[in-house]
Motif scaffolding. Structure first.
Motif, mmCIF file in Angstrom:
data_model
loop_
_atom_site.group_PDB
_atom_site.id
_atom_site.type_symbol
_atom_site.label_atom_id
_atom_site.label_comp_id
_atom_site.label_asym_id
_atom_site.label_seq_id
_atom_site.Cartn_x
_atom_site.Cartn_y
_atom_site.Cartn_z
ATOM 1 N N HIS A 59 0.808 -1.413 0.038
ATOM 2 C CA HIS A 59 -0.024 0.219 -0.182
ATOM 3 C C HIS A 59 0.917 1.252 -0.120
ATOM 4 N N ARG A 60 2.028 1.227 0.174
ATOM 5 C CA ARG A 60 2.923 2.157 -0.033
ATOM 6 C C ARG A 60 3.339 2.500 -1.459
ATOM 7 N N ARG A 61 2.909 1.452 -2.305
ATOM 8 C CA ARG A 61 3.127 1.788 -3.810
ATOM 9 C C ARG A 61 1.888 1.674 -4.448
ATOM 10 N N ILE A 62 1.398 2.442 -5.072
ATOM 11 C CA ILE A 62 -0.032 2.803 -5.599
ATOM 12 C C ILE A 62 0.291 2.851 -7.103
ATOM 13 N N ALA A 63 -0.385 1.700 -7.901
ATOM 14 C CA ALA A 63 -0.111 1.380 -9.228
ATOM 15 C C ALA A 63 -1.477 1.659 -9.979
ATOM 16 N N LEU A 64 -1.491 2.504 -11.041
ATOM 17 C CA LEU A 64 -2.725 2.793 -11.697
ATOM 18 C C LEU A 64 -2.694 2.060 -13.036
ATOM 19 N N ILE A 65 -3.615 1.324 -13.221
ATOM 20 C CA ILE A 65 -3.599 0.471 -14.511
ATOM 21 C C ILE A 65 -4.918 0.988 -15.381
ATOM 22 N N GLY A 66 -5.120 0.614 -16.632
ATOM 23 C CA GLY A 66 -6.070 0.790 -17.507
ATOM 24 C C GLY A 66 -5.789 1.452 -18.816
ATOM 25 N N LEU A 67 -6.480 1.523 -19.699
ATOM 26 C CA LEU A 67 -6.254 2.171 -21.109
ATOM 27 C C LEU A 67 -5.723 3.570 -21.151
ATOM 28 N N ARG A 68 -5.311 3.878 -22.164
ATOM 29 C CA ARG A 68 -4.780 5.534 -22.275
ATOM 30 C C ARG A 68 -6.088 6.206 -22.121
ATOM 31 N N GLY A 69 -6.321 7.379 -21.724
ATOM 32 C CA GLY A 69 -7.451 8.249 -21.838
ATOM 33 C C GLY A 69 -8.071 7.860 -20.627
ATOM 34 N N ALA A 70 -7.831 6.932 -19.701
ATOM 35 C CA ALA A 70 -8.716 6.967 -18.489
ATOM 36 C C ALA A 70 -8.405 8.117 -17.329
ATOM 37 N N GLY A 71 -7.252 8.562 -17.657
ATOM 38 C CA GLY A 71 -6.860 9.535 -16.515
ATOM 39 C C GLY A 71 -5.646 9.135 -15.690
ATOM 40 N N LYS A 72 -4.986 8.098 -15.908
ATOM 41 C CA LYS A 72 -3.868 7.590 -14.969
ATOM 42 C C LYS A 72 -2.747 8.467 -14.667
ATOM 43 N N SER A 73 -2.357 9.253 -15.792
ATOM 44 C CA SER A 73 -1.261 10.164 -15.359
ATOM 45 C C SER A 73 -1.647 11.373 -14.815
ATOM 46 N N THR A 74 -3.032 11.997 -15.091
ATOM 47 C CA THR A 74 -3.346 13.164 -14.739
ATOM 48 C C THR A 74 -3.891 12.814 -13.105
ATOM 49 N N LEU A 75 -4.273 11.856 -12.955
ATOM 50 C CA LEU A 75 -4.810 11.455 -11.370
ATOM 51 C C LEU A 75 -3.369 10.994 -10.798
ATOM 52 N N GLY A 76 -2.557 10.340 -11.444
ATOM 53 C CA GLY A 76 -1.583 9.803 -10.577
ATOM 54 C C GLY A 76 -0.675 10.936 -9.851
ATOM 55 N N ARG A 77 -0.501 11.896 -10.874
ATOM 56 C CA ARG A 77 0.298 13.237 -10.318
ATOM 57 C C ARG A 77 -0.445 13.792 -9.301
ATOM 58 N N ALA A 78 -1.697 14.079 -9.597
ATOM 59 C CA ALA A 78 -2.464 14.866 -8.358
ATOM 60 C C ALA A 78 -2.461 13.835 -7.142
#
Length: 316
Positions: free
Chosen positions: A145-164
């Motif tokens: 739980h100290r490493r949060i990994a976001l998976i999913g298709l491009r355009g789901a918002g992984k990068s935007t959400l991950g940075r936030a």
């Protein structure tokens, strides 16, 4: 009496070509399976044809169920041996064990496949998880739980959400695609065009291994197709708390285009159909994430709050 392979295709045999326009159900299913595997990896038909060293026409025939009838011969051989077809097709190297017996690994694999073929879906899932943990033992709950990994298709918002999320929680943010490019010394498009899919998968695996060694704490945005590589995805599941960031196919496409990336639309009138097929093929894989976050119709702030709410129980 033995017959050569060609004789098995003469009129009157079960492998005889059917009437014009009639497709063999097995070849149709095989074509669908190949197309689904290709979609899960995000590969175009051209990419797969090049990597397999076959013509696109041949691959198109195979995917539409009109491929080489020799596959039916393999099916007949498997049936005669009373084993599932994967036992015949699987590439499992035998070796000499301590007792001097060869082929031990292949024999064990054959037995396992036959057992698996008899298991109901619920038991298959348990066996899958047991095998996954054996290959990559899961870290402790707190470590994951100290490493949060976001998976999913491009355009789901992984990068935007991950940075936030990383900014809000005071954690480093890692875009795995950027690490892959540094690992290879080339852009993603160059890796695919110059070295092919297999090389990309090797760089992807090395990049993930590197960031896991270098970061005890992070928010990671993973490439959409990472889930289609079992060993790499298995490592991610074992070492990170995974979140499937999802949205509708329409929003996936709209967000990618809004970012200025017109590649999904260029020369592809079936872009939306392709995207739906990829999402359908990967959904069973994405579903293995710890939690799922639907960002459909949500702005970044709302999605961030929803994600943080999901993570609160995990941190206590």
């Amino acid at each position: 009496m033995r017959r050569d392979p060609e004789s098995l295709l003469t009129p009157g045999t079960s492998a005889e070509p059917r009437a014009t326009g009639e497709r063999d159900p097995y070849l149709t299913h095989l074509g669908e399976r190949i197309r689904s595997l290709r979609a899960a990896r995000g590969m175009s038909r051209k990419d797969l044809a090049r990597g397999a060293d076959v013509s696109e026409r041949y691959l198109a025939n195979l995917e539409t169920g009109t491929g080489n009838a020799s596959v039916l011969l393999l099916r007949q051989v498997a049936s005669a041996l009373d084993v599932p077809l994967p036992v015949v097709l699987a590439e499992v190297d035998g070796h000499i064990d301590g007792a001097g017996q060869s082929g031990h690994r292949a024999a064990e694999f054959s037995q396992l496949v036959q057992w698996l073929a008899q298991l109901p879906a619920g038991d298959l899932a348990r066996v899958r998880d047991a095998a996954r943990h054996a290959l990559a033992p899961a870290e402790s709950r707190d470590a994951r739980h100290r490493r949060i990994a976001l998976i999913g298709l491009r355009g789901a918002g992984k990068s935007t959400l991950g940075r936030a999320l990383a900014a809000a929680e005071g954690m480093p943010f890692v875009e795995l695609n950027a690490v892959i490019e540094r690992e290879a010394g080339a852009s993603l498009s160059e890796i695919h065009s110059l070295y092919g899919q297999a090389a990309y998968r090797r760089y992807e695996s090395r990049a993930l291994d590197r960031v896991l060694r270098e970061h005890d704490t992070m928010v990671l945005a993973a490439p959409g197709s990472l889930v289609s590589e079992p060993a790499t995805f298995n490592l991610l599941l074992a070492r990170c708390f995974t979140v499937w960031v999802r949205t509708s196919p329409e929003e996936h496409m709209a967000r990618v285009v809004a970012q200025g990336d017109m590649r999904p639309m260029e020369g592809n009138r079936e872009a939306m159909a392709d995207l739906r097929r990829i999402l359908q093929a990967r959904t069973p894989l994405y579903s293995r994430a710890d939690v799922s976050l639907d960002t459909s119709g949500q702005d970044a702030s709302t999605s961030l709050k929803a994600l943080q709410a999901m993570l609160v129980p995990a941190s206590h």
